[in-house]
Enzyme design. Sequence first.
Site, PDB file in Angstrom:
ATOM      1  N   ALA A   7     -12.037   6.481  -3.709  1.00  0.00           N
ATOM      2  CA  ALA A   7     -11.219   7.698  -3.789  1.00  0.00           C
ATOM      3  C   ALA A   7     -12.043   8.984  -3.864  1.00  0.00           C
ATOM      4  O   ALA A   7     -11.530  10.062  -3.597  1.00  0.00           O
ATOM      5  CB  ALA A   7     -10.295   7.617  -4.999  1.00  0.00           C
ATOM      6  N   GLY A   9     -14.831   9.250  -2.104  1.00  0.00           N
ATOM      7  CA  GLY A   9     -15.698   9.199  -0.915  1.00  0.00           C
ATOM      8  C   GLY A   9     -15.259  10.189   0.157  1.00  0.00           C
ATOM      9  O   GLY A   9     -14.228  10.862   0.060  1.00  0.00           O
ATOM     10  N   ASP A  10     -16.091  10.179   1.207  1.00  0.00           N
ATOM     11  CA  ASP A  10     -15.907  11.114   2.306  1.00  0.00           C
ATOM     12  C   ASP A  10     -14.589  10.877   3.082  1.00  0.00           C
ATOM     13  O   ASP A  10     -13.872  11.810   3.423  1.00  0.00           O
ATOM     14  CB  ASP A  10     -17.128  10.899   3.227  1.00  0.00           C
ATOM     15  CG  ASP A  10     -17.117  11.816   4.399  1.00  0.00           C
ATOM     16  OD1 ASP A  10     -17.117  13.039   4.157  1.00  0.00           O
ATOM     17  OD2 ASP A  10     -17.092  11.324   5.541  1.00  0.00           O
ATOM     18  N   LEU A  11     -14.275   9.609   3.305  1.00  0.00           N
ATOM     19  CA  LEU A  11     -13.062   9.302   4.078  1.00  0.00           C
ATOM     20  C   LEU A  11     -11.807   9.751   3.328  1.00  0.00           C
ATOM     21  O   LEU A  11     -10.879  10.319   3.909  1.00  0.00           O
ATOM     22  CB  LEU A  11     -12.980   7.801   4.368  1.00  0.00           C
ATOM     23  CG  LEU A  11     -11.822   7.418   5.270  1.00  0.00           C
ATOM     24  CD1 LEU A  11     -12.102   7.797   6.713  1.00  0.00           C
ATOM     25  CD2 LEU A  11     -11.508   5.939   5.189  1.00  0.00           C
ATOM     26  N   ALA A  12     -11.809   9.494   2.012  1.00  0.00           N
ATOM     27  CA  ALA A  12     -10.651   9.903   1.204  1.00  0.00           C
ATOM     28  C   ALA A  12     -10.473  11.412   1.284  1.00  0.00           C
ATOM     29  O   ALA A  12      -9.360  11.923   1.454  1.00  0.00           O
ATOM     30  CB  ALA A  12     -10.844   9.459  -0.243  1.00  0.00           C
ATOM     31  N   LYS A 139     -12.904  -0.711   8.558  1.00  0.00           N
ATOM     32  CA  LYS A 139     -13.927  -1.400   9.343  1.00  0.00           C
ATOM     33  C   LYS A 139     -15.315  -0.891   8.955  1.00  0.00           C
ATOM     34  O   LYS A 139     -15.393   0.182   8.364  1.00  0.00           O
ATOM     35  CB  LYS A 139     -13.664  -1.213  10.841  1.00  0.00           C
ATOM     36  CG  LYS A 139     -13.548   0.254  11.299  1.00  0.00           C
ATOM     37  CD  LYS A 139     -14.753   0.776  11.995  1.00  0.00           C
ATOM     38  CE  LYS A 139     -15.285   1.992  11.354  1.00  0.00           C
ATOM     39  NZ  LYS A 139     -16.317   2.701  11.957  1.00  0.00           N
ATOM     40  N   ASP A 168      -8.299   0.290  12.251  1.00  0.00           N
ATOM     41  CA  ASP A 168      -9.230   0.847  13.225  1.00  0.00           C
ATOM     42  C   ASP A 168      -8.541   2.137  13.652  1.00  0.00           C
ATOM     43  O   ASP A 168      -7.585   2.105  14.420  1.00  0.00           O
ATOM     44  CB  ASP A 168      -9.402  -0.105  14.407  1.00  0.00           C
ATOM     45  CG  ASP A 168     -10.492   0.401  15.333  1.00  0.00           C
ATOM     46  OD1 ASP A 168     -10.346   1.533  15.833  1.00  0.00           O
ATOM     47  OD2 ASP A 168     -11.492  -0.305  15.536  1.00  0.00           O
ATOM     48  N   HIS A 169      -8.984   3.256  13.099  1.00  0.00           N
ATOM     49  CA  HIS A 169      -8.149   4.462  13.206  1.00  0.00           C
ATOM     50  C   HIS A 169      -7.987   4.950  14.641  1.00  0.00           C
ATOM     51  O   HIS A 169      -7.087   5.732  14.930  1.00  0.00           O
ATOM     52  CB  HIS A 169      -8.650   5.575  12.283  1.00  0.00           C
ATOM     53  CG  HIS A 169      -9.824   6.335  12.807  1.00  0.00           C
ATOM     54  ND1 HIS A 169     -11.111   5.882  12.700  1.00  0.00           N
ATOM     55  CD2 HIS A 169      -9.906   7.513  13.455  1.00  0.00           C
ATOM     56  CE1 HIS A 169     -11.929   6.762  13.254  1.00  0.00           C
ATOM     57  NE2 HIS A 169     -11.232   7.767  13.722  1.00  0.00           N
ATOM     58  N   GLU A 207     -20.713  11.640  20.735  1.00  0.00           N
ATOM     59  CA  GLU A 207     -20.433  12.518  19.593  1.00  0.00           C
ATOM     60  C   GLU A 207     -21.606  13.477  19.420  1.00  0.00           C
ATOM     61  O   GLU A 207     -22.767  13.042  19.499  1.00  0.00           O
ATOM     62  CB  GLU A 207     -20.268  11.701  18.307  1.00  0.00           C
ATOM     63  CG  GLU A 207     -19.056  10.804  18.324  1.00  0.00           C
ATOM     64  CD  GLU A 207     -18.866  10.089  16.985  1.00  0.00           C
ATOM     65  OE1 GLU A 207     -17.955  10.457  16.254  1.00  0.00           O
ATOM     66  OE2 GLU A 207     -19.655   9.190  16.681  1.00  0.00           O
ATOM     67  N   ASP A 226     -20.577   0.123  13.905  1.00  0.00           N
ATOM     68  CA  ASP A 226     -19.744   1.259  13.501  1.00  0.00           C
ATOM     69  C   ASP A 226     -18.736   1.621  14.595  1.00  0.00           C
ATOM     70  O   ASP A 226     -17.588   1.957  14.294  1.00  0.00           O
ATOM     71  CB  ASP A 226     -20.656   2.465  13.206  1.00  0.00           C
ATOM     72  CG  ASP A 226     -19.888   3.688  12.730  1.00  0.00           C
ATOM     73  OD1 ASP A 226     -18.914   3.507  11.983  1.00  0.00           O
ATOM     74  OD2 ASP A 226     -20.257   4.823  13.098  1.00  0.00           O
ATOM     75  N   HIS A 231     -14.078   0.474  17.403  1.00  0.00           N
ATOM     76  CA  HIS A 231     -13.288   1.466  18.141  1.00  0.00           C
ATOM     77  C   HIS A 231     -13.320   1.274  19.668  1.00  0.00           C
ATOM     78  O   HIS A 231     -12.284   1.271  20.323  1.00  0.00           O
ATOM     79  CB  HIS A 231     -13.789   2.879  17.850  1.00  0.00           C
ATOM     80  CG  HIS A 231     -13.730   3.272  16.410  1.00  0.00           C
ATOM     81  ND1 HIS A 231     -12.742   2.841  15.554  1.00  0.00           N
ATOM     82  CD2 HIS A 231     -14.534   4.061  15.657  1.00  0.00           C
ATOM     83  CE1 HIS A 231     -12.944   3.359  14.349  1.00  0.00           C
ATOM     84  NE2 HIS A 231     -14.026   4.094  14.387  1.00  0.00           N
TER      85      HIS A 231
HETATM   86  C1  BG6 Z   1     -15.646   6.482  12.299  1.00  0.00           C
HETATM   87  C2  BG6 Z   1     -17.121   6.215  12.425  1.00  0.00           C
HETATM   88  O1  BG6 Z   1     -14.955   5.271  12.135  1.00  0.00           O
HETATM   89  O2  BG6 Z   1     -15.189   7.131  13.468  1.00  0.00           O
HETATM   90  C3  BG6 Z   1     -17.874   7.517  12.640  1.00  0.00           C
HETATM   91  O3  BG6 Z   1     -17.592   5.586  11.233  1.00  0.00           O
HETATM   92  C4  BG6 Z   1     -17.296   8.262  13.818  1.00  0.00           C
HETATM   93  O4  BG6 Z   1     -19.264   7.264  12.830  1.00  0.00           O
HETATM   94  C5  BG6 Z   1     -15.784   8.403  13.676  1.00  0.00           C
HETATM   95  O5  BG6 Z   1     -17.886   9.549  13.887  1.00  0.00           O
HETATM   96  C6  BG6 Z   1     -15.149   9.011  14.919  1.00  0.00           C
HETATM   97  O6  BG6 Z   1     -13.776   9.183  14.694  1.00  0.00           O
HETATM   98  P1  BG6 Z   1     -13.023  10.510  15.116  1.00  0.00           P
HETATM   99  O7  BG6 Z   1     -11.596  10.256  14.804  1.00  0.00           O
HETATM  100  O8  BG6 Z   1     -13.621  11.617  14.308  1.00  0.00           O
HETATM  101  O9  BG6 Z   1     -13.302  10.665  16.577  1.00  0.00           O
END
Ligand code: BG6
Length: 458
Positions: A7, A9-12, A139, A168-169, A207, A226, A231
């Site tokens: 909670a 962390g960066d993703l949260a 993931k 897997d967003h 990226e 990753d 993805h």
């Molecule tokens: C994440 C990876 O799952 O997806 C990152 O860990 C990556 O390394 C990111 O930068 C990319 O997702 P988005 O939605 O920002 O394009």
Amino acid sequence: MLVLFGATGDLAKRKLFPGLYQLAAAGRLPEEYAVIGSGRHSPGTDDEFRDQVREDLQESVEDLDEDVLDDLIKKISFQTSSADDGSDLSKKVRETEEEFGNEAKRLVYLSVPPTAMKDMVAMLGREKLTERARLVLEKPFGLDLESARSLDAALKDVVDEEQIFRIDHFLGKEAVQNILALRFANGLFEPAWNRESIESVQIDVPEDLGMEGRGSFYESTGCLRDMISTHLCQLLGFVALEDPGTFEEKAVRDAKSAAFQDLQPLDPSRVVFGQYDGYRDEDDVDDDSEVETFVAIEAYVDNDRWRDVPFYLRTGKKLAESNRVITLRFKNSASSMFNGDTPGTNELVLELSDDPKIYVALRAKKPGPDLDLVEATMKLDVGDAAPEDKPLEAYERLLLDVLRGDQTLFTRSDEVDRLWEVCQPVLDAPPTPQPYEPGSWGPDAALELPKGGWHLHG
Ligand code: BG6
């Protein structure tokens, strides 16, 4: 009841709390709920944690509604826990649940590194926090075939597959779901979506970002795990699958899983690894790290639709630009009218950005007295078709699907297993990462991988 591991962390901070806020603002959350953040280290008192979340949301969300924010913030609290000891957390969950009546649904979100996942799952089982729970996992699911199988076994010990939501967003992105709309709602494309017409497919996700403070995560995962095994392979699944006939969870996941069964294990000699100059100077990165920050691969789906059609996948950090592009390159027309003397390429290009666009690269008649050809492009701005409708951010959409219990856009255990089988030859014999300059298109060897080059220029 949402229990959120990771909670602080960066993703949260970047995705999960903003996603929750958006769902709250749209009235899509249940009337009564509580969010318990958790992690090994305490962020201070509950009030200090709330203030931090408030501040982060005020920074990241545009047009924030303070009433919605206040309501969300007061539902949040924090309780430390670890894989060894979840007793305080378990007590806190039960106490909080008493307020809702004891049958409250649980959503347990594990935003923890892959190395920590299995022990956390076991702890959840021991503490019986898996009862009535939907378990959301980030993931990568394991680090190779063996660890993925062992994680899967640990999961199956404590929950059923129906309770597991592997995120897997990329699958939550509207533009990615649009691949299915485009293919199956239009008579124009599907008849040509096969080896008779298509020469190659490119799935390109460069990226321009670097590590952004994630050096230690990258050291333990690398770009293949990753991005590629997750993805980019999921995008491949949506391009390659057979018609599921319906957008229902079993049908879509069966179709994607069947495509992955036909996806052939990778040939390491057709894989290029790269590492950007300066990666070894990043925080938490080894001075002689051999971790890849760039991967380009050639893959094949061995079935009647795709046999011998190469799929090229490329992604990496600190590249020339950020983009997400799928390119279907068509074979030349069989007609002898132009003696094969046709300029450019004939491609369908799906730009899967947050403002999705579709291009068709064609040849047309050049104005003038002769039947000469010129390259032309047809462009479609998908957003223009329904300017009033606002897309949901990927995590917002997927959190909503977890609340609804809809697994369509989540990865199933058999898919994960097969994708590790596909990647394992490269994990067993990884190519040496070749250096590349930040801001470039990666190592030269990768530029030469697809015949005719990459659509996004190298
Ligand atoms: C994440 C990876 O799952 O997806 C990152 O860990 C990556 O390394 C990111 O930068 C990319 O997702 P988005 O939605 O920002 O394009």
